[in-house]
Design a protein around this motif. Structure first.
Motif, PDB file in Angstrom:
ATOM      1  N   LYS A 193      82.412  23.892 142.156  1.00 52.70           N
ATOM      2  CA  LYS A 193      83.310  24.305 141.073  1.00 52.70           C
ATOM      3  C   LYS A 193      83.636  25.793 141.155  1.00 52.70           C
ATOM      4  CE  LYS A 193      81.919  20.758 137.697  1.00 52.70           C
ATOM      5  NZ  LYS A 193      81.235  20.503 136.400  1.00 52.70           N
ATOM      6  N   ARG A 194      82.680  26.596 141.583  1.00 56.26           N
ATOM      7  CA  ARG A 194      82.896  28.036 141.697  1.00 56.26           C
ATOM      8  C   ARG A 194      83.780  28.406 142.884  1.00 56.26           C
ATOM      9  NH1 ARG A 194      77.317  28.163 140.942  1.00 56.26           N
ATOM     10  NH2 ARG A 194      77.047  28.704 143.150  1.00 56.26           N
ATOM     11  N   THR A 195      83.659  27.652 143.960  1.00 53.65           N
ATOM     12  CA  THR A 195      84.268  28.083 145.218  1.00 53.65           C
ATOM     13  C   THR A 195      85.555  27.352 145.595  1.00 53.65           C
ATOM     14  OG1 THR A 195      82.837  26.521 146.417  1.00 53.65           O
ATOM     15  CG2 THR A 195      82.053  28.787 146.190  1.00 53.65           C
ATOM     16  N   LEU A 196      85.814  26.206 145.007  1.00 52.28           N
ATOM     17  CA  LEU A 196      86.989  25.408 145.401  1.00 52.28           C
ATOM     18  C   LEU A 196      88.039  25.454 144.295  1.00 52.28           C
ATOM     19  CD1 LEU A 196      85.092  22.369 146.977  1.00 52.28           C
ATOM     20  CD2 LEU A 196      85.923  24.437 148.111  1.00 52.28           C
ATOM     21  N   GLY A 197      88.991  26.361 144.430  1.00 55.72           N
ATOM     22  CA  GLY A 197      89.928  26.637 143.348  1.00 55.72           C
ATOM     23  C   GLY A 197      90.996  25.592 143.118  1.00 55.72           C
ATOM     24  N   ASN A 198      91.282  24.768 144.107  1.00 54.07           N
ATOM     25  CA  ASN A 198      92.343  23.765 143.922  1.00 54.07           C
ATOM     26  C   ASN A 198      91.782  22.357 143.735  1.00 54.07           C
ATOM     27  OD1 ASN A 198      91.459  23.949 146.559  1.00 54.07           O
ATOM     28  ND2 ASN A 198      93.420  23.354 147.462  1.00 54.07           N
ATOM     29  N   VAL A 199      90.562  22.281 143.203  1.00 56.88           N
ATOM     30  CA  VAL A 199      89.931  20.998 142.895  1.00 56.88           C
ATOM     31  C   VAL A 199      89.735  20.887 141.391  1.00 56.88           C
ATOM     32  CG1 VAL A 199      87.921  19.516 143.231  1.00 56.88           C
ATOM     33  CG2 VAL A 199      88.708  20.993 145.106  1.00 56.88           C
ATOM     34  N   GLU A 200      90.153  19.766 140.824  1.00 62.28           N
ATOM     35  CA  GLU A 200      89.882  19.478 139.414  1.00 62.28           C
ATOM     36  C   GLU A 200      88.734  18.485 139.347  1.00 62.28           C
ATOM     37  OE1 GLU A 200      92.282  17.498 135.687  1.00 62.28           O
ATOM     38  OE2 GLU A 200      93.260  19.121 136.800  1.00 62.28           O
ATOM     39  N   PHE A 201      87.744  18.799 138.537  1.00 61.33           N
ATOM     40  CA  PHE A 201      86.537  17.980 138.455  1.00 61.33           C
ATOM     41  C   PHE A 201      86.517  17.175 137.158  1.00 61.33           C
ATOM     42  CE2 PHE A 201      85.608  21.437 141.279  1.00 61.33           C
ATOM     43  CZ  PHE A 201      84.779  20.911 142.248  1.00 61.33           C
ATOM     44  N   ILE A 202      86.242  15.883 137.292  1.00 60.38           N
ATOM     45  CA  ILE A 202      86.053  15.015 136.136  1.00 60.38           C
ATOM     46  C   ILE A 202      84.690  14.344 136.283  1.00 60.38           C
ATOM     47  CG2 ILE A 202      86.826  12.957 134.907  1.00 60.38           C
ATOM     48  CD1 ILE A 202      89.638  13.520 135.779  1.00 60.38           C
ATOM     49  N   SER A 203      83.900  14.350 135.222  1.00 61.44           N
ATOM     50  CA  SER A 203      82.610  13.663 135.274  1.00 61.44           C
ATOM     51  C   SER A 203      82.516  12.666 134.131  1.00 61.44           C
ATOM     52  CB  SER A 203      81.454  14.665 135.204  1.00 61.44           C
ATOM     53  OG  SER A 203      81.475  15.367 133.977  1.00 61.44           O
ATOM     54  N   ARG A 204      81.794  11.592 134.381  1.00 62.49           N
ATOM     55  CA  ARG A 204      81.589  10.547 133.388  1.00 62.49           C
ATOM     56  C   ARG A 204      80.109  10.202 133.339  1.00 62.49           C
ATOM     57  NH1 ARG A 204      85.845   6.804 132.835  1.00 62.49           N
ATOM     58  NH2 ARG A 204      84.448   5.630 131.485  1.00 62.49           N
ATOM     59  N   LYS A 205      79.628   9.927 132.120  1.00 63.66           N
ATOM     60  CA  LYS A 205      78.254   9.480 131.940  1.00 63.66           C
ATOM     61  C   LYS A 205      78.272   8.180 131.154  1.00 63.66           C
ATOM     62  CE  LYS A 205      73.725  10.808 130.047  1.00 63.66           C
ATOM     63  NZ  LYS A 205      73.510   9.522 129.364  1.00 63.66           N
ATOM     64  N   VAL A 206      77.678   7.145 131.705  1.00 62.29           N
ATOM     65  CA  VAL A 206      77.610   5.852 131.026  1.00 62.29           C
ATOM     66  C   VAL A 206      76.533   5.920 129.948  1.00 62.29           C
ATOM     67  CG1 VAL A 206      77.155   3.386 131.326  1.00 62.29           C
ATOM     68  CG2 VAL A 206      78.338   4.666 133.126  1.00 62.29           C
ATOM     69  N   ALA A 207      76.831   5.353 128.790  1.00 62.58           N
ATOM     70  CA  ALA A 207      75.850   5.323 127.701  1.00 62.58           C
ATOM     71  C   ALA A 207      74.542   4.712 128.200  1.00 62.58           C
ATOM     72  CB  ALA A 207      76.394   4.523 126.527  1.00 62.58           C
ATOM     73  N   ASP A 208      73.437   5.317 127.830  1.00 63.50           N
ATOM     74  CA  ASP A 208      72.133   4.856 128.310  1.00 63.50           C
ATOM     75  C   ASP A 208      71.886   3.376 128.019  1.00 63.50           C
ATOM     76  OD1 ASP A 208      71.278   7.176 129.509  1.00 63.50           O
ATOM     77  OD2 ASP A 208      70.304   7.953 127.713  1.00 63.50           O
ATOM     78  N   ALA A 209      72.299   2.924 126.824  1.00 66.19           N
ATOM     79  CA  ALA A 209      72.053   1.520 126.456  1.00 66.19           C
ATOM     80  C   ALA A 209      72.749   0.573 127.430  1.00 66.19           C
ATOM     81  CB  ALA A 209      72.526   1.260 125.031  1.00 66.19           C
ATOM     82  N   ASP A 210      74.007   0.890 127.776  1.00 61.01           N
ATOM     83  CA  ASP A 210      74.748   0.050 128.722  1.00 61.01           C
ATOM     84  C   ASP A 210      74.184   0.171 130.128  1.00 61.01           C
ATOM     85  OD1 ASP A 210      76.456  -0.887 126.774  1.00 61.01           O
ATOM     86  OD2 ASP A 210      78.005   0.620 127.160  1.00 61.01           O
ATOM     87  N   LEU A 211      73.867   1.402 130.515  1.00 61.02           N
ATOM     88  CA  LEU A 211      73.378   1.609 131.872  1.00 61.02           C
ATOM     89  C   LEU A 211      72.032   0.910 132.084  1.00 61.02           C
ATOM     90  CD1 LEU A 211      74.127   2.945 134.501  1.00 61.02           C
ATOM     91  CD2 LEU A 211      72.943   5.019 133.750  1.00 61.02           C
ATOM     92  N   LYS A 212      71.203   0.914 131.058  1.00 65.41           N
ATOM     93  CA  LYS A 212      69.902   0.250 131.188  1.00 65.41           C
ATOM     94  C   LYS A 212      70.059  -1.266 131.335  1.00 65.41           C
ATOM     95  CE  LYS A 212      67.025   3.770 129.034  1.00 65.41           C
ATOM     96  NZ  LYS A 212      66.139   4.138 127.917  1.00 65.41           N
ATOM     97  N   LYS A 213      71.060  -1.847 130.652  1.00 66.11           N
ATOM     98  CA  LYS A 213      71.326  -3.277 130.833  1.00 66.11           C
ATOM     99  C   LYS A 213      71.665  -3.571 132.299  1.00 66.11           C
ATOM    100  CE  LYS A 213      73.182  -4.413 126.236  1.00 66.11           C
ATOM    101  NZ  LYS A 213      74.411  -4.836 125.512  1.00 66.11           N
ATOM    102  N   ILE A 214      72.519  -2.712 132.853  1.00 67.70           N
ATOM    103  CA  ILE A 214      72.933  -2.888 134.246  1.00 67.70           C
ATOM    104  C   ILE A 214      71.751  -2.688 135.181  1.00 67.70           C
ATOM    105  CG2 ILE A 214      74.367  -1.914 136.087  1.00 67.70           C
ATOM    106  CD1 ILE A 214      76.427  -1.217 133.874  1.00 67.70           C
ATOM    107  N   TYR A 215      71.035  -1.605 134.986  1.00 64.81           N
ATOM    108  CA  TYR A 215      69.920  -1.276 135.865  1.00 64.81           C
ATOM    109  C   TYR A 215      68.800  -2.311 135.794  1.00 64.81           C
ATOM    110  CZ  TYR A 215      71.457   3.452 137.213  1.00 64.81           C
ATOM    111  OH  TYR A 215      72.102   4.524 137.767  1.00 64.81           O
ATOM    112  N   LYS A 216      68.503  -2.797 134.592  1.00 67.75           N
ATOM    113  CA  LYS A 216      67.420  -3.776 134.466  1.00 67.75           C
ATOM    114  C   LYS A 216      67.750  -5.055 135.227  1.00 67.75           C
ATOM    115  CE  LYS A 216      65.357  -2.209 130.113  1.00 67.75           C
ATOM    116  NZ  LYS A 216      65.122  -2.485 128.684  1.00 67.75           N
ATOM    117  N   HIS A 217      68.995  -5.493 135.126  1.00 63.35           N
ATOM    118  CA  HIS A 217      69.381  -6.712 135.842  1.00 63.35           C
ATOM    119  C   HIS A 217      69.370  -6.458 137.345  1.00 63.35           C
ATOM    120  CE1 HIS A 217      71.116 -10.732 136.082  1.00 63.35           C
ATOM    121  NE2 HIS A 217      71.861 -10.261 137.073  1.00 63.35           N
ATOM    122  N   LEU A 218      69.869  -5.306 137.749  1.00 65.48           N
ATOM    123  CA  LEU A 218      69.903  -4.981 139.175  1.00 65.48           C
ATOM    124  C   LEU A 218      68.489  -4.897 139.743  1.00 65.48           C
ATOM    125  CD1 LEU A 218      71.754  -4.366 141.523  1.00 65.48           C
ATOM    126  CD2 LEU A 218      71.834  -1.976 140.796  1.00 65.48           C
TER     127      LEU A 218
END
Length: 462
Positions: free
Chosen positions: A183-208
């Protein structure tokens, strides 16, 4: 006394081989049996009558052997037999065969697989987009490969890049620092981040975890999360940056036939696809767009039945898809984006940058690490010589679970890291000595549960 040879297992009326066989029989891993043959196999080890020997005559010497010819699966790297050319060995790949020259199947077939570069079209340069703020998008993890891809697209090609990061709970400290460095060094990059809600992610992870003994869902879950974003922004290209060892590993794991590596360049096959789309009043597809649609459809709707019929299903993706569907609400936006993009033709083309080509012949791990440290503020892991998967705390857990399941013949998927490190040494991305050292110190090939599994279990259980 006769025995069933090591790594052959009686399953559903067939003998199945768990390993990687020599060139001439590399993918001949199943043998259909008659009822009489099954009965004899079930009795082993034992002496066989002349009548019984006649019944299993075609299996003698390979599947059925005497005590003198029974093989033994190593219990450690120290006991393993290594390929004379690369780092492949019969501990990390149980059932690995060698020819009379001591070469493993990957080295035996190096010449005929040298042009198998990618299962998505290869594209190393990109035009300036007139319809979007972005020329390309990448899934960015902070690891060595995705950082090098980001560097190449943004600094070397001077493109406008959309970098998409899924904030997994297991992201390593060095990966998080590397993302901040980018983020500091690459000036022509736009960064988007996403975080899945823990409750949903745990459902996925537990099944996996239940079906695969690990919770690794990258990059499939990230694709599902970000595809609507790509469609909304009309991004023309979604660019992958997997190194060649990862891509050719699909072939040796019998997950991608040779035709899959050339499909994107077949004018006839693409013409047939587009004729079908025009009949259905859909706009024709350009190179890479069909790969995008099929990838996203697999995540949204499951495996194409033809893959299973022809024996090329991808267990990794299949397991993640099953797990994602434990949270149906997560799949709905993906399905809407698939329908919208298919009708409009606004589909980001899924393409691959050939790392070997853009590096002048060989994607040398040491050289590219130096480049991204200097140019992108990349922060290497504490195990600096580690070359595989440098962005995740639980990568060893995936390696351990894949290895242990294959070792115990509970899965027919060869551990991906075992193939990748072997192929990387074969193709000189890393020296044979460095690859073996990484196997010993930085990878999860162990018969005993490794310490990092506690990180994974703690998250899904708390």
């Amino acid at each position: 006394m006769y025995y069933l040879q090591q790594r052959w297992k009686l399953q559903n009326g067939k003998l199945k081989y768990y390993g990687l066989r020599n060139k001439s029989v590399m993918f001949k891993n199943t043998v259909k049996l008659s009822n009489a043959q099954q009965g004899i196999i079930k009795k082993l080890p034992c002496d066989l009558t002349d009548f019984e020997l006649q019944k299993v005559n075609k299996l003698l010497g390979v599947q059925i052997v005497d005590a003198e010819h029974i093989k033994h699966t190593p219990k450690s790297l120290e006991e393993a037999r290594f390929c004379v050319n690369c780092a492949a060995n019969d501990f990390i790949i149980p059932g690995l065969e060698f020819d009379e020259n001591g070469l493993c199947p990957m080295c035996q077939t190096a010449e005929e697989t040298k042009n198998l570069k990618s299962v998505v079209p290869v594209k190393n340069t990109f035009p300036r987009s007139k319809k979007s703020r972005f020329d390309v998008a990448v899934f960015y993890t902070g690891g060595k490969d995705s950082t090098y891809l980001l560097y190449y697209l943004s600094k070397v090609l001077n493109l406008r890049v959309l970098a998409l990061t899924w904030e997994i709970p297991y992201m390593s400290e060095c990966a998080a620092k590397s993302i901040e460095g980018a983020k500091r060094t690459l000036g022509n990059v736009e960064f988007i981040s996403r975080k899945v809600a823990d409750a949903d992610l745990k459902k996925i992870y537990k099944h996996l975890y239940k079906i695969a003994d690990n919770t690794c869902a990258c990059p499939s879950l990230a694709y599902a999360l970000f595809y609507p974003e790509l469609v909304a922004n009309k991004v023309p290209y979604f660019v992958a940056g997997n190194e060649s060892a990862q891509l050719i590993g699909l072939y040796y794991n019998h997950m991608a036939p040779k035709i899959a590596y050339s499909f994107g360049n077949s004018k006839i096959l693409n013409l047939l696809v587009n004729v079908g789309r025009l009949i259905l009043l859909h706009p024709p597809l350009r190179k890479g767009q069909l790969h995008t649609l099929e990838t996203m459809k697999q995540l949204a709707y499951g495996d194409n039945p033809l893959k299973n019929i022809f024996g090329y299903s991808n267990a990794l993706v299949h397991n993640v898809v099953e797990a994602i569907h434990q949270v149906p609400e997560m799949v709905k936006p993906l399905k809407r984006a698939i329908r919208l993009s298919s009708w409009s033709g606004n589909i980001p083309a899924f393409v691959q940058v050939d790392f070997n080509d853009i590096c002048g012949g060989v994607y040398d791990w040491r050289k590219i690490k130096k480049t991204i440290i200097e140019e992108c503020g990349w922060v290497p892991p504490e195990e600096y010589d580690k070359g595989l998967h440098t962005s995740c705390k639980i990568e060893k857990c995936k390696e351990y679970s894949q290895f242990k399941r294959f070792y115990d013949m509970r899965s027919d998927m060869i551990p991906f890291s075992a193939l990748e490190i072997s192929l990387a040494s074969r193709d000189k991305a890393v020296s044979r000595e460095e690859a073996i050292a990484e196997m010993k110190s930085a990878l999860g090939f162990s018969l005993d549960e490794i310490a990092e599994c506690a990180i994974m279990k703690e998250y899904i259980e708390k």
